[in-house]
Enzyme design. Structure first.
Site: not given
Ligand code: FE
Length: 133
Positions: A52, A55, A101, A104, A122
């Site tokens: 991610c 984060c 996510c 975060c 996607c």
């Molecule tokens: Fe994240």
């Protein structure tokens, strides 16, 4: 960024941390135009982890990546289902499943059930960064 340094983060801090392009996708649920963004991620075939960009949590693994032809990095599964939260999205007059996510809350993209070919995560390349393993 320290992974645990996530307390309450102001809009301004996110903007500084992510830069305008990543901010627009991760924090404002934007979508990068297909075949743009981080093209090196779209066509990346190296072995590693996709984290991610908000984060640093591991979201996808290279072994699940495939070329969907959609113009966005696509994955057949997650690195860990606990890393990704799904939510119904009716924003453009159709029902889609938005993914973000779990740590975060950053917007990643959508997951589609393509039937016989299975799931397709996607993902905006701007929501990810790649670490070779
Ligand atoms: Fe994240």
């Amino acid at each position: 960024m320290e992974p645990n340094d996530l307390g309450p983060i102001s809009k301004e801090k996110w903007k500084l941390r992510l830069g305008p392009e990543r901010y627009g996708v991760l924090r404002e649920k934007g979508t990068e135009s297909p075949f743009t963004g981080k093209a090196d991620l779209l066509y990346n075939e190296r072995f590693g982890h996709y984290l991610c960009a908000g984060c640093g949590q591991t979201l996808f693994l290279s072994r699940s990546k495939f070329n969907s032809g959609s113009g966005w990095p696509s994955f057949s599964g997650t690195a860990d289902d606990a890393a990704i939260v799904e939510e119904e999205d009716t924003s453009i007059g159709m029902v889609r499943t938005e993914i973000h996510c779990s740590r975060c809350n950053g917007h990643l993209g959508h997951v589609f059930d393509d039937g016989s070919t299975g799931l397709r995560y996607c993902v905006n390349s701007l929501s990810l960064y790649f670490v070779e393993k």
